[in-house]
Design a protein around this motif. Structure first.
Motif, mmCIF file in Angstrom:
data_model
loop_
_atom_site.group_PDB
_atom_site.id
_atom_site.type_symbol
_atom_site.label_atom_id
_atom_site.label_comp_id
_atom_site.label_asym_id
_atom_site.label_seq_id
_atom_site.Cartn_x
_atom_site.Cartn_y
_atom_site.Cartn_z
ATOM 1 N N VAL A 144 -10.477 0.308 11.219
ATOM 2 C CA VAL A 144 -9.092 0.117 11.666
ATOM 3 C C VAL A 144 -8.138 0.811 10.701
ATOM 4 N N MET A 145 -8.414 0.651 9.425
ATOM 5 C CA MET A 145 -7.589 1.277 8.393
ATOM 6 C C MET A 145 -7.573 2.806 8.564
ATOM 7 N N TYR A 146 -8.736 3.380 8.811
ATOM 8 C CA TYR A 146 -8.831 4.836 8.954
ATOM 9 C C TYR A 146 -7.990 5.327 10.130
ATOM 10 N N ALA A 147 -8.073 4.637 11.271
ATOM 11 C CA ALA A 147 -7.304 5.043 12.447
ATOM 12 C C ALA A 147 -5.805 4.974 12.163
ATOM 13 N N ARG A 148 -5.371 3.916 11.510
ATOM 14 C CA ARG A 148 -3.941 3.755 11.223
ATOM 15 C C ARG A 148 -3.461 4.758 10.176
ATOM 16 N N VAL A 149 -4.270 4.971 9.152
ATOM 17 C CA VAL A 149 -3.894 5.919 8.095
ATOM 18 C C VAL A 149 -3.802 7.336 8.643
ATOM 19 N N GLU A 150 -4.743 7.711 9.510
ATOM 20 C CA GLU A 150 -4.704 9.038 10.117
ATOM 21 C C GLU A 150 -3.398 9.234 10.870
ATOM 22 N N HIS A 151 -2.982 8.199 11.593
ATOM 23 C CA HIS A 151 -1.728 8.253 12.345
ATOM 24 C C HIS A 151 -0.529 8.362 11.413
ATOM 25 N N ILE A 152 -0.486 7.506 10.410
ATOM 26 C CA ILE A 152 0.666 7.472 9.492
ATOM 27 C C ILE A 152 0.798 8.779 8.723
ATOM 28 N N MET A 181 0.846 -1.196 0.000
ATOM 29 C CA MET A 181 0.000 0.000 0.000
ATOM 30 C C MET A 181 0.881 1.245 0.000
ATOM 31 N N GLU A 182 0.639 2.151 -0.907
ATOM 32 C CA GLU A 182 1.451 3.342 -1.051
ATOM 33 C C GLU A 182 0.784 4.531 -0.360
ATOM 34 N N ILE A 183 1.583 5.581 -0.140
ATOM 35 C CA ILE A 183 1.073 6.788 0.504
ATOM 36 C C ILE A 183 -0.098 7.379 -0.278
ATOM 37 N N LYS A 184 -0.011 7.330 -1.626
ATOM 38 C CA LYS A 184 -1.094 7.896 -2.436
ATOM 39 C C LYS A 184 -2.404 7.149 -2.203
ATOM 40 N N ASP A 185 -2.320 5.826 -1.931
ATOM 41 C CA ASP A 185 -3.526 5.060 -1.615
ATOM 42 C C ASP A 185 -4.094 5.486 -0.262
ATOM 43 N N MET A 186 -3.208 5.728 0.684
ATOM 44 C CA MET A 186 -3.655 6.189 2.008
ATOM 45 C C MET A 186 -4.342 7.541 1.903
ATOM 46 N N ARG A 187 -3.743 8.443 1.141
ATOM 47 C CA ARG A 187 -4.337 9.775 1.008
ATOM 48 C C ARG A 187 -5.693 9.701 0.314
ATOM 49 N N ALA A 188 -5.817 8.830 -0.679
ATOM 50 C CA ALA A 188 -7.087 8.676 -1.387
ATOM 51 C C ALA A 188 -8.147 8.104 -0.452
ATOM 52 N N PHE A 189 -7.801 7.062 0.285
ATOM 53 C CA PHE A 189 -8.725 6.451 1.237
ATOM 54 C C PHE A 189 -9.149 7.475 2.291
ATOM 55 N N TYR A 190 -8.194 8.209 2.836
ATOM 56 C CA TYR A 190 -8.469 9.202 3.875
ATOM 57 C C TYR A 190 -9.407 10.284 3.358
ATOM 58 N N ALA A 191 -9.174 10.740 2.125
ATOM 59 C CA ALA A 191 -10.018 11.785 1.535
ATOM 60 C C ALA A 191 -11.455 11.301 1.366
ATOM 61 N N ILE A 192 -11.636 10.059 0.949
ATOM 62 C CA ILE A 192 -12.982 9.505 0.759
ATOM 63 C C ILE A 192 -13.738 9.479 2.081
#
Length: 300
Positions: free
Chosen positions: A63-71, A1-12
Motif C-alpha cells: 500500500v505504501m509503495y502505491a501511495r508513494v509512487e503517486h505522491i 513522513m518526509e519526502i526524503k523517506d518516500m524517495r528512500a523507500f521507493y528506491a529500495i
C-alpha cells in the motif's frame, strides 16, 4: 513522513535491495537501513519482510509503495512544471509504452524530437497496457502509448488508424498460396507465436474455421517473437508496422486474411492536467509525424 523517506523507500523497492538503493541515493547502506527502521517505527507497521535476500513488501508495504509512487509523481511533476516556466523546451519527458508500439514508434519519434530539442532528457517505462494507464493515473509518466482503449472521460488521446495484423515467417518455412497474403485456414497445425492481447480473438477466429491454433509461445515482446521466428520456432502474429524491424532477409511477412485482424495504437495523457512544456511539444510532433497535422502553439 518526509519526502526524503518516500524517495528512500521507493528506491529500495525499485532496486530490489538496500545496497543498490544506497548506491543510487549516494548514501551509506547502514544509514539507509536505519532510516527505514525509523520510518517503520514512526508508522507503527513493518514495511519489509525480513530474512529474504531480495526485498519483499508486506501488505502495508505494498500500500505504501502505491501511495508513494503517486505522491512522488505529483511532486516531481509540480517541480518540473514550475522550473520549466519561461525556460523554453527543456526538462524531461516521462513516457510509458507497451513493447510493440514502443519498438516501432518511439525510436523515430524521440530521435527527431532530440534533434529539435537537444536539452530535453527522457525517462521511459515499458510495460503492458493496464500498467501504462496505472502509471499515468499515478502521474509517474505524462504520456502513455498503448493498444488499450482508454476512457475519454479520464484521458485525452490520439488514436492512430487501424493497422492489419500480418504473419511473420522464415522464408524457408513459407506458407500460403499467395505471395502477400495468408488465409487464416492455412495456419492450421502451424507453430505460432501470438501476443497475449490478441490470443483470445485469434483463437476464437481459428475455432470458427474449425481448428484450434498450435500456439507454441504467448509473448508481448516483438523482439523475442522475431528472433524465435528467425530460429525457426514458429511464425509470429504482429502488426504490419513491425515490418520496419525486419533486418534479416530470410524473414518475410504476409497479411492475414479471411478474416482480417487489425489493431491500433493510442497515445494518451490525463485530462484536465497541464502537461510539461516538453511533453506538450512531443505530442505536437507526434501529430505532425504520424497524422500529418501542423498544430499551433496553443494546442496539444
Amino acid at each position: 513522513m518526509e519526502i526524503k523517506d518516500m524517495r528512500a523507500f521507493y528506491a529500495i523497492v525499485e532496486e530490489g535491495n538496500i545496497s543498490h538503493a544506497a548506491q543510487r541515493l549516494d548514501i551509506a547502506q547502514p544509514a539507509l537501513s536505519r532510516q527505514m527502521k525509523r520510518l517503520e517505527t514512526s508508522l507503527g507497521v513493518q514495511l519489509f519482510e525480513r530474512g529474504s535476500r531480495r526485498i519483499r513488501l508486506t501488505d502495508a508495504g505494498k500500500v505504501m509503495y502505491a501511495r508513494v509512487e503517486h505522491i512522488l509523481g505529483i511532486v516531481d511533476g509540480a517541480v518540473r512544471e514550475i522550473t520549466e516556466m519561461g525556460s523554453g523546451v527543456a526538462g524531461a519527458v516521462r513516457l510509458g509504452t507497451i513493447t510493440t508500439s514502443g519498438a516501432m514508434l518511439v525510436p523515430e519519434l524521440l530521435a527527431e524530437f532530440h534533434r529539435r530539442y537537444p536539452q530535453v532528457t527522457y525517462q521511459i517505462w515499458e510495460a503492458e497496457g493496464a500498467r501504462i494507464l496505472e502509471l499515468l493515473d499515478n502521474r509517474v509518466i505524462e504520456i502513455g502509448i498503448t493498444r488499450t482503449q482508454v476512457d475519454a472521460k479520464v484521458y485525452e488521446s490520439i488514436v492512430l488508424p487501424n493497422e492489419p495484423l500480418v504473419v511473420i515467417m522464415n522464408r524457408e518455412q513459407e506458407i500460403g498460396e499467395k505471395a502477400h497474403e495468408v488465409q487464416l485456414s492455412e495456419l492450421k497445425d502451424v507453430p505460432l507465436l501470438v501476443p497475449l492481447r490478441w490470443q483470445s480473438v485469434f483463437t476464437a477466429n481459428c475455432k470458427k474455421q474449425g481448428f484450434t491454433p498450435n500456439i507454441v509461445c504467448v509473448s508481448d515482446s516483438i523482439v523475442q517473437d522475431l528472433l524465435l521466428t528467425k530460429m525457426g520456432m514458429g511464425m509470429a502474429l504482429l502488426p504490419v508496422s513491425s515490418k520496419t524491424l525486419l533486418t534479416d532477409g530470410n524473414l518475410i511477412y504476409k497479411k492475414l486474411v479471411e478474416p482480417e485482424m487489425s489493431t491500433h495504437t493510442v497515445i494518451a495523457w490525463l485530462k484536465n492536467r497541464t502537461l510539461s512544456t516538453s511533453s506538450a511539444h512531443l505530442i505536437r510532433l507526434f501529430r505532425e509525424m504520424y497524422l500529418g497535422e501542423r498544430t499551433g502553439s496553443s494546442q496539444y
